[in-house]
Design an enzyme around this catalytic site. Sequence first.
Site, short mmCIF file in Angstrom:
data_model
loop_
_atom_site.label_atom_id
_atom_site.label_comp_id
_atom_site.label_asym_id
_atom_site.label_seq_id
_atom_site.Cartn_x
_atom_site.Cartn_y
_atom_site.Cartn_z
N CYS A 136 0.82 -1.21 0.00
CA CYS A 136 0.00 0.00 0.00
C CYS A 136 0.85 1.26 0.00
O CYS A 136 0.37 2.32 -0.34
CB CYS A 136 -0.89 0.05 1.24
SG CYS A 136 -2.04 -1.29 1.33
N ASP A 140 2.12 2.44 2.82
CA ASP A 140 2.02 3.00 4.16
C ASP A 140 1.97 1.86 5.17
O ASP A 140 1.15 0.95 5.01
CB ASP A 140 0.68 3.74 4.36
CG ASP A 140 0.73 5.17 3.86
OD1 ASP A 140 1.78 5.78 4.01
OD2 ASP A 140 -0.30 5.63 3.34
N CYS A 166 5.12 8.19 3.59
CA CYS A 166 5.55 9.52 3.19
C CYS A 166 5.72 10.42 4.42
O CYS A 166 5.47 10.02 5.55
CB CYS A 166 4.54 10.12 2.22
SG CYS A 166 2.88 10.06 2.84
N CYS A 224 -3.28 9.19 6.01
CA CYS A 224 -2.16 9.04 6.96
C CYS A 224 -2.66 9.18 8.40
O CYS A 224 -2.22 8.46 9.29
CB CYS A 224 -1.10 10.11 6.70
SG CYS A 224 -0.30 9.95 5.10
#
Lengths: 274, 394
Positions: free
Chosen positions: A35, A37, A61, A105
């Site tokens: 994914c 993440d 990120c 996130c």
Amino acid sequence: MWEYTDKVREYFLEPRNVGEVDNPDGVAEVGSIACGDALRLTFKLDENKRISEAKFKTFGCASAIASASALTEMVKGLTVEEAEKITNQDIAAYLGGLPKEKMHCSVLGQQALEKAIAYYRGVPTEVKEGEIICECFGVTDREIEQAVRKNNLSSVEEVTNYTKAGGGCGNCLDRIQEIIDRVRAEVREPVRPKMTNIQKIRMIEEILDREIRPALKNDGGDVELIDVIGNRVLLAKRGYCAVCPASQQTLKGFVEVKLRELVSPDLVVEEVTE
Amino acid sequence: MTTVYLDNNATTQVSAEVLAAMMPYFGRLYGNPSSMHTFGGQVGIKVREAREQVAALLGASPDEIIFTSCGTESDNTAIRSALATYPERRHIVISRVEHPAVRSLCAHLAKEGCRVTELPVDSEGRLNMEAYEKSLTPDTAIVSLMWANNETGVMFPVEKAALMAHDRGILFHTDAVQAVGKIPIDMENNAIDMLSLSGHKLHAPKGIGVFYLRRGTRFSPFMIGGHQERERRGGTENVPSIIGLGKACELAAAYMEEENTRVRQLRDKLEHELLDRIPNSRVNGDRVNRLPNTTNISFEFVEGEGILLMLDRYGICASSGSACTSGSLQPSHVLRAMGVPFTMAHGSIRFSLSIMNTEEEIDLVIETLPEIIQRLREMSPYWDSGRQACATPS
């Protein structure tokens, strides 16, 4: 380039609480490398059952790293009961906001916290509840429902920003829309408190005065409230409205729309001719 | 802080000579090149010179050069012209690693009823020539293959592919946006019918492109209007940019050797040193058939956006094929087509050099990047297990 707040940059460049807590009370791993993440969250409680230490490891990120670091700061000193009230919106707010494409996130952080608390309580969470909707990112209908509810999402694009669902091949976009429609249908109903007829009439008069008459008067027109029967609002046209060929359009397209928006969505405007 | 610009496949700096050549045409020499009077006519002469300069770089004839607004317009012109001039043919052949200017256009045309074949590439980004040969049918209107890939620098054998298309009476277009100015191109001695290039990739400004059309090729214009470009592209000429592009082409020819010697050496040094100093890293793409200025390196278990932001603190500009930087949630379609594993694809960084780069700049990256990767790996939940799994760069 993403427009990150100074706080996001700060928490990315100088992250607090990187690593893993020794002998943790709560542990969670969410996301996956596919994914793009992933987050490993660990925390420890002190003798007063408050979180004394929380650490993270993130693959992702800058905003994923910043969100995880922020979360570990936010939970410190809280009991698990207090900590579990933290939402993804709280994490984003702590960072001064996240770009909308990066809201997932903050969701990742919230999911990790929830899972780590479940681990602490000994609740089995290994099995992902619900049905996988987005095959690309392994997102279930339950997760989509939750994101829609908690963040009041209304479009597929928003769901993708918050959960990643639909961000890959795009095959599940129709199903995501169905979930949004379903959830929004259920949250819609209870929002408007029931009004007495008197309250309704007063509100209609107020909106007529504040929102509608000034606009009509610009063109030399006016309306008069004759009666309200149930949801039927009976109006009479006055001034230039009485002779204007477009006034029917004004009643339905403007007056009714405004009243529905500001008073009650069930109102129907009817014209009375004396 | 000075800028260390290593993102030249994204865009390049307008060179000082190009800018100087353009300036008078923003000011006192504002005539329309199509005018009958001397005031406009003197501008027309400069546009003609620029056309000759572009033609010289491509080994083409000036009448085969059509000025456009950008590479994307040129790509659109080529593919739409082929479909318009061969209305009985509805098949397009492209590759899976084409630039969006071609890929998105073809996805759009597919919705309008065209059949599109996207040719696969191998793990090194090389075209599958067997699949290519099989894809060519009597229904194929055009083949469009990029000369060099923008992300990896890998070059396709377009001259050979053009011959194969020609043998079957099929038009061949190449998106040469990344290739022009970096490698020698000689249109006189190949079978390519159409070629697209973009000014801002070779030190000319943004907003100017070229569509090369081989003499005698069937053509239908994309932009219809006045008689400019011999009625092949309507619209008043972007005079300053055309003159700038002419100058840039002249300079590119002059610097071609430096690009392929000094710049190549800098690229190789950067690549070798980074692979050497950073474990679990690898180069994406065929290192033999590759542009001299490009390297695409993956750093396992870290994510590209973080690397770019940390490089940014040192003024170092590069780009990444990671999902987070693409805005699409999926890593680069080029790396995915090559089957680059997810552990590697998210941490890919592209450095693209130009003749303006110096050895000091390359040394700064070599000094800076290993520490950045190390920092991010220490934050990554995958790093420990990865280190044991594979300690040598592949």
